[in-house]
Design a protein around this motif. Sequence first.
Motif, PDB file in Angstrom:
ATOM      1  N   UNK A 206      -3.358  -0.063  40.157  1.00  0.00           N
ATOM      2  CA  UNK A 206      -4.517  -0.584  39.222  1.00  0.00           C
ATOM      3  C   UNK A 206      -4.927  -1.838  39.157  1.00  0.00           C
ATOM      4  N   UNK A 207      -6.116  -2.384  39.457  1.00  0.00           N
ATOM      5  CA  UNK A 207      -6.118  -3.566  38.804  1.00  0.00           C
ATOM      6  C   UNK A 207      -6.805  -3.963  37.686  1.00  0.00           C
ATOM      7  N   UNK A 208      -6.316  -5.305  37.272  1.00  0.00           N
ATOM      8  CA  UNK A 208      -6.977  -5.845  35.831  1.00  0.00           C
ATOM      9  C   UNK A 208      -7.521  -6.974  36.606  1.00  0.00           C
TER      10      UNK A 208
ATOM     11  N   UNK B 231     -14.295 -15.793  31.765  1.00  0.00           N
ATOM     12  CA  UNK B 231     -14.823 -15.252  30.130  1.00  0.00           C
ATOM     13  C   UNK B 231     -14.200 -14.443  29.130  1.00  0.00           C
ATOM     14  N   UNK B 232     -12.725 -14.419  29.550  1.00  0.00           N
ATOM     15  CA  UNK B 232     -12.262 -13.215  29.567  1.00  0.00           C
ATOM     16  C   UNK B 232     -12.325 -11.791  29.339  1.00  0.00           C
ATOM     17  N   UNK B 233     -13.348 -11.627  30.000  1.00  0.00           N
ATOM     18  CA  UNK B 233     -13.938  -9.855  29.222  1.00  0.00           C
ATOM     19  C   UNK B 233     -12.979  -9.519  30.848  1.00  0.00           C
ATOM     20  N   UNK B 234     -12.451  -8.318  31.098  1.00  0.00           N
ATOM     21  CA  UNK B 234     -11.837  -8.046  31.887  1.00  0.00           C
ATOM     22  C   UNK B 234     -12.445  -6.691  32.138  1.00  0.00           C
ATOM     23  N   UNK B 235     -12.308  -6.451  33.424  1.00  0.00           N
ATOM     24  CA  UNK B 235     -12.345  -5.667  34.358  1.00  0.00           C
ATOM     25  C   UNK B 235     -11.306  -4.593  35.572  1.00  0.00           C
ATOM     26  N   UNK B 236     -11.223  -3.540  34.920  1.00  0.00           N
ATOM     27  CA  UNK B 236     -10.709  -2.676  35.755  1.00  0.00           C
ATOM     28  C   UNK B 236     -10.615  -1.658  36.943  1.00  0.00           C
ATOM     29  N   UNK B 237     -10.048  -1.748  37.593  1.00  0.00           N
ATOM     30  CA  UNK B 237     -10.571  -0.720  39.044  1.00  0.00           C
ATOM     31  C   UNK B 237      -9.315   0.091  39.335  1.00  0.00           C
ATOM     32  N   UNK B 238      -9.638   0.856  40.349  1.00  0.00           N
ATOM     33  CA  UNK B 238      -8.467   1.699  40.903  1.00  0.00           C
ATOM     34  C   UNK B 238      -8.815   1.340  42.830  1.00  0.00           C
ATOM     35  N   UNK B 239      -7.326   0.794  43.010  1.00  0.00           N
ATOM     36  CA  UNK B 239      -7.902   1.090  44.348  1.00  0.00           C
ATOM     37  C   UNK B 239      -6.723   2.296  45.453  1.00  0.00           C
ATOM     38  N   UNK B 240      -7.363   2.816  46.035  1.00  0.00           N
ATOM     39  CA  UNK B 240      -6.862   3.614  46.658  1.00  0.00           C
ATOM     40  C   UNK B 240      -6.218   3.857  48.290  1.00  0.00           C
ATOM     41  N   UNK B 241      -5.438   2.954  49.164  1.00  0.00           N
ATOM     42  CA  UNK B 241      -5.065   2.715  50.070  1.00  0.00           C
ATOM     43  C   UNK B 241      -5.172   3.870  51.265  1.00  0.00           C
ATOM     44  N   UNK B 242      -4.782   5.530  50.874  1.00  0.00           N
ATOM     45  CA  UNK B 242      -5.233   6.456  51.565  1.00  0.00           C
ATOM     46  C   UNK B 242      -6.654   6.338  51.867  1.00  0.00           C
ATOM     47  N   UNK B 243      -7.183   6.776  50.936  1.00  0.00           N
ATOM     48  CA  UNK B 243      -8.902   6.794  50.658  1.00  0.00           C
ATOM     49  C   UNK B 243      -9.676   5.279  50.712  1.00  0.00           C
ATOM     50  N   UNK B 244      -9.468   4.678  51.046  1.00  0.00           N
ATOM     51  CA  UNK B 244      -9.335   3.031  51.604  1.00  0.00           C
ATOM     52  C   UNK B 244     -11.144   3.023  50.435  1.00  0.00           C
ATOM     53  N   UNK B 245     -10.837   3.272  49.755  1.00  0.00           N
ATOM     54  CA  UNK B 245     -12.042   3.234  47.911  1.00  0.00           C
ATOM     55  C   UNK B 245     -11.394   2.188  47.026  1.00  0.00           C
ATOM     56  N   UNK B 246     -12.531   1.724  46.322  1.00  0.00           N
ATOM     57  CA  UNK B 246     -11.819   1.459  45.106  1.00  0.00           C
ATOM     58  C   UNK B 246     -13.372   2.291  44.043  1.00  0.00           C
TER      59      UNK B 246
ATOM     60  N   UNK C  62      -3.992  -9.064  37.730  1.00  0.00           N
ATOM     61  CA  UNK C  62      -2.661  -8.236  37.763  1.00  0.00           C
ATOM     62  C   UNK C  62      -2.777  -6.578  37.932  1.00  0.00           C
ATOM     63  N   UNK C  63      -1.685  -6.226  39.054  1.00  0.00           N
ATOM     64  CA  UNK C  63      -1.736  -4.472  39.069  1.00  0.00           C
ATOM     65  C   UNK C  63      -0.717  -3.629  38.672  1.00  0.00           C
ATOM     66  N   UNK C  64      -0.826  -2.659  38.398  1.00  0.00           N
ATOM     67  CA  UNK C  64       0.085  -1.653  38.170  1.00  0.00           C
ATOM     68  C   UNK C  64      -0.678  -0.403  39.054  1.00  0.00           C
ATOM     69  N   UNK C  65       1.083   0.552  38.960  1.00  0.00           N
ATOM     70  CA  UNK C  65       1.165   1.405  39.324  1.00  0.00           C
ATOM     71  C   UNK C  65       0.239   3.133  38.030  1.00  0.00           C
ATOM     72  N   UNK C  66      -0.206   3.973  38.746  1.00  0.00           N
ATOM     73  CA  UNK C  66      -0.807   5.102  37.987  1.00  0.00           C
ATOM     74  C   UNK C  66       0.492   5.189  37.105  1.00  0.00           C
ATOM     75  N   UNK C  67       1.427   5.129  37.705  1.00  0.00           N
ATOM     76  CA  UNK C  67       2.535   5.745  36.267  1.00  0.00           C
ATOM     77  C   UNK C  67       2.687   4.834  34.941  1.00  0.00           C
TER      78      UNK C  67
ATOM     79  N   UNK D   6       2.726  -0.015  30.420  1.00  0.00           N
ATOM     80  CA  UNK D   6       2.406  -1.817  30.105  1.00  0.00           C
ATOM     81  C   UNK D   6       2.800  -2.830  31.901  1.00  0.00           C
ATOM     82  N   UNK D   7       3.608  -1.889  33.128  1.00  0.00           N
ATOM     83  CA  UNK D   7       4.518  -2.566  33.605  1.00  0.00           C
ATOM     84  C   UNK D   7       2.843  -3.662  34.964  1.00  0.00           C
TER      85      UNK D   7
END
Lengths: 163, 375
Positions: B330-332, B337-352, B275-280, B287-288
């Motif tokens: 933010x992507x979750x 195995x049900x473990x969750x990994x969370x990352x932030x992706x910035x389009x402008x900075x081409x960064x995760x 899933x993904x959600x906005x920074x807001x 939890x949107x």
Amino acid sequence: MSFVFGPIKQDFNEKYDQYCKLIYKIAFIHLGNKADSEEAVQEVFIKLFSKSPVFSDSEHEKAWLIRVTSNHCKNMLRSFWRKRVTQPEDMSVYFGSHKEFENAQLIINLPAKYKTIIHLFYYEGYAVKEISNIMKITESAVKMRLKRGREMLKMELEADFNE
Amino acid sequence: MNKKEYKKTVDQILPDDSLREKVWQGLGNKSSFFPKIKFSTLAFVSITILSVVSLNALLNSGIENKQFDQVKSSKMEKKVVSNEFKGFEEKVSKGNASADANLKGINDQENANKAYSSMDQAQGIFVPKFQLPAASSSKLGDSNKVLTLNSFVYNGKFYLPKNELYLEETMSNSAFEAIKGTYLGTTKEFRNRNFEESTDIREDGSNVENFSSNIQGNKIYTVKGYDPFYRLMVVGEGQNNNSYSMYECWNGINLSSGKDYFGNIYLENNVLYATWESTESFMGRLNQHHNLNIDQNFESFISSLYSTKPYLDSNQSDEDFKGSRNQIIIITLTMKNQVKEVFIISKAKKMIATENGFYFKMDGKEVERFFELLK
């Protein structure tokens, strides 16, 4: 005309006198430094004057503020962009004795999930059931966190009877 | 400590007198944030309604960036309320330890800079071994730095929380039992909790006993499917037996590419749903979440992460947090195995960015393709 779009100073002063210390103390034990705690106070007051629900009474309002402050501090800690280096503030200036300074360090070192619970119980004097309502967690979770937090603070068990 | 001592200590935590005015000014600066206006009388409403309507367009113009105001507020407002720390902030930003999660426990600026200088970005990054803050003299004013991170030592290495809030995670009993590995030991008191007591403990933890910790009394297990070198789990005290916190050791190692990180948490062909959600949403805990299809395009994106380049993001500024709401998400990922990994992706900075604060530079086309998946 600026008051039209914001709180009236008199309202603000009343709320500030009523809640600032409460919010600041919770923020400080979470964040461990003055600058972040002041920022948290500011953000919580912004929420109070812009996003708060209609409160049924002052206890309802206070409970809301406690929850919002706690969550806001956790969000600050949660922020990926938050500085990873804690500002090395000379905290000793706030405390009258070395012992109190050491105690403050122990409190600040507690994991986030225990801090508010311990504070509400030992400082604000809330009962377990009340903390459960304020923090929206079960009574058994409150008791467990109290137990763990107390162990970590090496607190004496004198207050158990009030639970 | 007893209750009386707790109260006496906390009694002394008081805001400065000047805070009232700072907060008031801050409220004024945020005037466009006040939809709940103090309209106490109908007459007042009628007098001001015309003004409200005419100013509505102005207020609306600020709404799009409101969520980013939240994100950047910790940076922006700090300058408003705490100018006295500005000098320190400048030092840190030059240092800069903020880029590196595994510097996060190093409260000492000298150590942070030393660690920073030891990195070689051409060969990836070397993440210095986590160190305790330097032991200081027993003089009260010098011993003010606090080890703020929960941690424990295993095989001479510090394990730190996968996320900074030490949030316990829960999963179904069957999933929990499937990942709970071998019991290793129970954490015990960490003698270095107060600095004055630390002189007999090496700063790198090499002479600290296994399971020395500031989270004493917790059971440590391996996590099935993961190398215990990187990841262990602390089984918590929650009401269910299936609550845990993941602890990781990503220090004292070299990260030459994304594979060194993403490969060791086994992302490829291993995501159950995403899933993904906005920074807001993320910062406001709204939890949107929006679903992402796990298809060939998504797997291609995951594969591309393995060839990203780790880097030190030492030039963060408020500018990084400006832009449209979809510039940073933010992507979750929920693994099989049900473990969750969370990352932030910035389009402008081409960064995760990873949950524990590593930054990886992504290929520009891959970033574009990924943001297309969100539509």
